[in-house]
Scaffold this active site. Structure first.
Site, PDB file in Angstrom:
ATOM      1  N   GLN A   1      -5.582   4.015  -0.337  1.00  0.00           N
ATOM      2  CA  GLN A   1      -6.808   4.422  -0.849  1.00  0.00           C
ATOM      3  C   GLN A   1      -7.674   3.151  -0.890  1.00  0.00           C
ATOM      4  O   GLN A   1      -7.173   2.037  -0.714  1.00  0.00           O
ATOM      5  CB  GLN A   1      -6.538   5.163  -2.606  1.00  0.00           C
ATOM      6  CG  GLN A   1      -5.814   6.455  -2.321  1.00  0.00           C
ATOM      7  CD  GLN A   1      -5.895   6.897  -3.661  1.00  0.00           C
ATOM      8  OE1 GLN A   1      -6.721   7.064  -4.324  1.00  0.00           O
ATOM      9  NE2 GLN A   1      -4.800   7.595  -4.110  1.00  0.00           N
TER      10      GLN A   1
ATOM     11  N   LYS B   1     -11.484  -1.543  -7.780  1.00  0.00           N
ATOM     12  CA  LYS B   1     -10.913  -0.048  -7.444  1.00  0.00           C
ATOM     13  C   LYS B   1     -12.137   0.901  -8.374  1.00  0.00           C
ATOM     14  O   LYS B   1     -12.516   0.737  -9.359  1.00  0.00           O
ATOM     15  CB  LYS B   1      -9.530   0.292  -8.294  1.00  0.00           C
ATOM     16  CG  LYS B   1      -8.609  -0.282  -7.565  1.00  0.00           C
ATOM     17  CD  LYS B   1      -7.033   0.346  -8.053  1.00  0.00           C
ATOM     18  CE  LYS B   1      -6.073  -0.398  -7.162  1.00  0.00           C
ATOM     19  NZ  LYS B   1      -4.555   0.136  -7.515  1.00  0.00           N
TER      20      LYS B   1
ATOM     21  N   GLU C   1      -6.207   7.636  -7.182  1.00  0.00           N
ATOM     22  CA  GLU C   1      -5.925   6.200  -8.273  1.00  0.00           C
ATOM     23  C   GLU C   1      -7.115   6.459  -8.801  1.00  0.00           C
ATOM     24  O   GLU C   1      -8.311   6.693  -8.424  1.00  0.00           O
ATOM     25  CB  GLU C   1      -6.070   4.975  -7.342  1.00  0.00           C
ATOM     26  CG  GLU C   1      -4.557   5.077  -6.487  1.00  0.00           C
ATOM     27  CD  GLU C   1      -4.428   3.579  -5.968  1.00  0.00           C
ATOM     28  OE1 GLU C   1      -5.508   2.670  -5.732  1.00  0.00           O
ATOM     29  OE2 GLU C   1      -3.310   3.194  -5.397  1.00  0.00           O
TER      30      GLU C   1
ATOM     31  N   ALA D   1      -9.622  -6.427 -11.425  1.00  0.00           N
ATOM     32  CA  ALA D   1      -8.352  -7.059 -11.842  1.00  0.00           C
ATOM     33  C   ALA D   1      -8.468  -8.502 -11.135  1.00  0.00           C
ATOM     34  O   ALA D   1      -8.598  -8.449  -9.810  1.00  0.00           O
ATOM     35  CB  ALA D   1      -7.137  -6.212 -11.536  1.00  0.00           C
TER      36      ALA D   1
ATOM     37  N   LEU E   1      -4.092 -12.537  -8.238  1.00  0.00           N
ATOM     38  CA  LEU E   1      -2.863 -13.502  -8.515  1.00  0.00           C
ATOM     39  C   LEU E   1      -3.163 -14.673  -7.600  1.00  0.00           C
ATOM     40  O   LEU E   1      -3.626 -14.595  -6.641  1.00  0.00           O
ATOM     41  CB  LEU E   1      -1.539 -12.776  -8.433  1.00  0.00           C
ATOM     42  CG  LEU E   1      -1.144 -11.785  -9.380  1.00  0.00           C
ATOM     43  CD1 LEU E   1       0.152 -10.953  -9.005  1.00  0.00           C
ATOM     44  CD2 LEU E   1      -1.121 -12.429 -10.759  1.00  0.00           C
TER      45      LEU E   1
ATOM     46  N   ASP F   1       4.756   6.743  -9.782  1.00  0.00           N
ATOM     47  CA  ASP F   1       4.507   6.254  -8.345  1.00  0.00           C
ATOM     48  C   ASP F   1       4.997   4.697  -8.339  1.00  0.00           C
ATOM     49  O   ASP F   1       4.429   3.719  -7.591  1.00  0.00           O
ATOM     50  CB  ASP F   1       3.009   6.249  -8.085  1.00  0.00           C
ATOM     51  CG  ASP F   1       2.843   5.868  -6.641  1.00  0.00           C
ATOM     52  OD1 ASP F   1       3.667   6.378  -5.716  1.00  0.00           O
ATOM     53  OD2 ASP F   1       1.771   5.242  -6.472  1.00  0.00           O
TER      54      ASP F   1
ATOM     55  N   GLU G   1       7.237  -6.551  -8.157  1.00  0.00           N
ATOM     56  CA  GLU G   1       7.246  -7.686  -7.462  1.00  0.00           C
ATOM     57  C   GLU G   1       7.810  -8.653  -8.539  1.00  0.00           C
ATOM     58  O   GLU G   1       7.679  -8.743  -9.759  1.00  0.00           O
ATOM     59  CB  GLU G   1       5.937  -8.007  -6.992  1.00  0.00           C
ATOM     60  CG  GLU G   1       5.494  -7.310  -5.913  1.00  0.00           C
ATOM     61  CD  GLU G   1       4.258  -7.743  -5.215  1.00  0.00           C
ATOM     62  OE1 GLU G   1       3.811  -8.812  -5.291  1.00  0.00           O
ATOM     63  OE2 GLU G   1       3.704  -6.689  -4.315  1.00  0.00           O
TER      64      GLU G   1
ATOM     65  N   ASP H   1      -0.483  -2.326  -9.729  1.00  0.00           N
ATOM     66  CA  ASP H   1      -0.681  -0.947  -9.110  1.00  0.00           C
ATOM     67  C   ASP H   1      -0.475   0.164 -10.055  1.00  0.00           C
ATOM     68  O   ASP H   1       0.580   1.089  -9.965  1.00  0.00           O
ATOM     69  CB  ASP H   1      -0.084  -0.867  -7.721  1.00  0.00           C
ATOM     70  CG  ASP H   1      -0.675   0.092  -6.843  1.00  0.00           C
ATOM     71  OD1 ASP H   1      -1.964   0.629  -7.276  1.00  0.00           O
ATOM     72  OD2 ASP H   1       0.063   0.618  -5.963  1.00  0.00           O
TER      73      ASP H   1
END
Length: 565
Positions: A244, A260, A281, A364, A367, A433, A438, A453
């Site tokens: 998406q 997003k 999403e 967001a 990182l 989902d 990580e 996510d």
């Protein structure tokens, strides 16, 4: 001669009659016009604005007053305040909101924009304000509780993710500075070893440790959230990968955020006939997941904030992504839309649109770059099959967890209970989902899991998905500190729904509408009860079978806390 005289007399009479008729008609016409003018002046003029769909009057007023976002401030007494930042960065004394439960947004010129949700005016606004203050007090009490606020020992040198260069000789002093040439839209920066010279996003990166992304009640969090919500966007490009649309936004001080957009209304439930991998999403799910992760005491989701973005000025006009730029268009009702390029939901049928230009989105903080902090992706042992007919191994094998317990990295350390923390988070927000997770490679297997996510969370409030809890049900293992915090959040004085409502009220998008509807908050309480019952059932089961295996992983052996405190 007599005949000619008669014809002349007849013609003259006809002309005179016609002239009389024309003068009469002209007089009547003038009289009617004067009458219409008098009538129209006596009638009060109504506004000519075109009708807007529900809630868009808030966006319209925000656009007219040049308000871009809301920051959050707290005074020493703990009373939370909002303020509106204008585009030029200067505060207007007439444009701040007196509190998250204020009855309206006072804008320039004294005009008020009504708020949606529990703090709004109307039949329920006054009734909710007292409860709203109570929720904020509950949140403050929760974060002051020893389970959250216990001082931690100093972090060992090797447990920091990133380090500032050590001090060098005076002859090499220039290498202490982080320098860059001025570019279009970017600041000419000079950062030194002092943290005071670092922008909030860099302080966040330098504060990541082996055990968490940021410490509890980190003073930098307020600055970082404000940075995400108010700073000028100088670049917007589409992020590669994924199914998406996602964008990477850049700020003048080189900070970056993952964008997003809003794709559906907050109170709209996911279609029951859709598979979990076909769901949209949601921007509000990303924001709510960050707040829930913090309330659970994990601090494993990067800070996320809501923002109203101008589709033209802050995306189309600043993008250098030609593929993205080609997807902008104006809808039949005048809204500016775009759809980008991605695997599934990037087409005119799935375009995201402003109202007419303002678009809600989650931002967001990114990182650290992978060149500085490599991350490792792990396939979830309880990953779903992502097939419409095939079941995964954990859905058919009753002893599946026993096999996982003997498989690295779940055979030692805290990896299994770290995974259970993530399972509980996913169940509370109904996220099906979670196919991968990580970790930072620097810390090996002995570190926390990144909860990234989360856009497919909070899709349904009317139905709970028990299969998400399968790892906890099958393994019967949970961290002691997590167990205590869950019990704490079930008590009336720290109720999870009330604390979540208070926490979300501090996000800038709350002034448009509450980020989670009341049914979603009610579902949080119901699901928390299910988690507690599952752990209690595990404890009873272990007592009955005499296996001697402990359900609780004791990570707080040296502390004497209780949820009754």
């Amino acid at each position: 001669m007599q005949h000619k005289g008669l014809c002349f007399w007849t013609t003259w009479c006809a002309r005179r009659r016609a002239r009389t008729i024309c003068l009469s008609l002209a007089f009547i016409t003038i009289s009617l016009h004067l009458l219409l003018v008098l009538v129209s002046l006596s009638i009060h003029h109504l506004p000519c604005d075109t009708p807007h769909p529900p809630r868009t009057h808030v966006l319209r007023d925000l656009a007219r007053t040049n308000y871009t976002s809301t920051g959050i401030r707290s005074d020493p007494s703990g009373n939370h305040q909002r303020h509106i930042s204008s585009e030029d960065g200067k505060m207007d004394t007439n444009s701040h909101v007196k509190g998250p439960y204020n009855k309206g947004l006072t804008t320039t010129g004294g005009r008020k924009t009504q708020m949606s949700g529990p703090g709004s005016t109307g039949p329920s606004g006054a009734d909710r304000s007292g409860s709203w203050e109570s929720d904020l007090l509950k949140m403050k009490a929760l974060f002051d509780h020893p389970l959250y606020s216990t001082p931690r020992p100093a972090v060992p040198e090797d447990d920091w993710l990133l380090k500032v260069k050590p001090k060098v000789k005076a002859s090499e002093k220039s290498s202490l500075m982080w320098k860059s040439d001025t570019q279009d839209g970017y600041e000419d920066i000079q950062w030194n070893r002092s943290s005071e010279s670092h922008p909030p996003w860099l302080r966040f990166h330098l504060g990541i440790t082996r055990w968490e992304l940021y410490p509890h009640q980190d003073p930098n969090m307020e600055l970082l959230v404000q940075h995400l919500a108010t700073h000028r966007i100088v670049s917007a490009v589409q992020k590669s990968g994924g199914t998406q649309l996602k964008l990477v936004m850049s700020f003048p001080n080189y900070g970056q955020a993952l964008f997003k957009p809003k794709k559906q209304e907050r109170d709209e439930e996911s279609n029951y006939n859709l598979y979990y991998f076909s769901d949209f999403e949601r921007h509000n799910a990303e924001i709510a997941a960050f707040h829930l992760d913090r309330i659970l005491g994990y601090r494993r989701i990067p800070p996320v904030v809501g923002r109203l973005v101008n589709v033209i000025k802050e995306i189309k006009d600043v993008t250098t992504d030609r593929k993205l730029a080609r997807t902008f268009f104006t809808s039949p009702v005048g809204n500016v839309c775009f759809y980008g390029q991605c695997s599934y939901y990037c087409s005119t049928e799935h375009a995201v649109c402003g109202h007419p230009r303002d678009l809600e989105a989650s931002l967001a903080v990114m990182l650290p770059d992978l060149s500085l902090a490599t991350r490792r992706s792990w396939r979830s042992p309880w990953r779903r099959s992502y097939s419409r007919s095939k079941l995964a191994s954990w859905e058919t094998d009753p002893d599946y967890c026993e096999t996982i317990k003997k498989t690295p990295p779940y055979d030692k350390g805290t990896r299994l209970v770290d995974f259970m923390d993530m399972v509980i988070l996913d169940f509370l927000m109904s996220n099906m989902d979670r196919h991968h997770y990580e970790t930072f490679e620097k810390f090996g297997n002995d570190t926390f899991l990144l909860h990234l996510d989360n856009g497919r969370g909070f899709g349904r409030h009317s139905k709970d998905e028990p299969s998400i809890l399968a790892p906890l049900t099958q393994c019967c293992r949970i961290r002691h500190s997590t167990w205590l915090r869950l019990r704490l959040l079930s008590l009336p004085q720290y109720h999870i729904s009330d604390v979540m409502r208070a926490s979300l009220s501090q996000d800038p998008l709350h002034k448009v509408a509450p980020l989670l509807s009341e049914p979603h908050l009610t579902a949080l309480s119901r699901r928390l009860k299910t988690v507690l019952e599952t752990v209690s059932h595990c404890q009873e089961q272990r007592r009955n079978d005499g296996s001697g295996q402990n359900v609780i992983y004791d990570d707080l052996a040296h502390l004497k806390w209780s949820t009754k405190e």
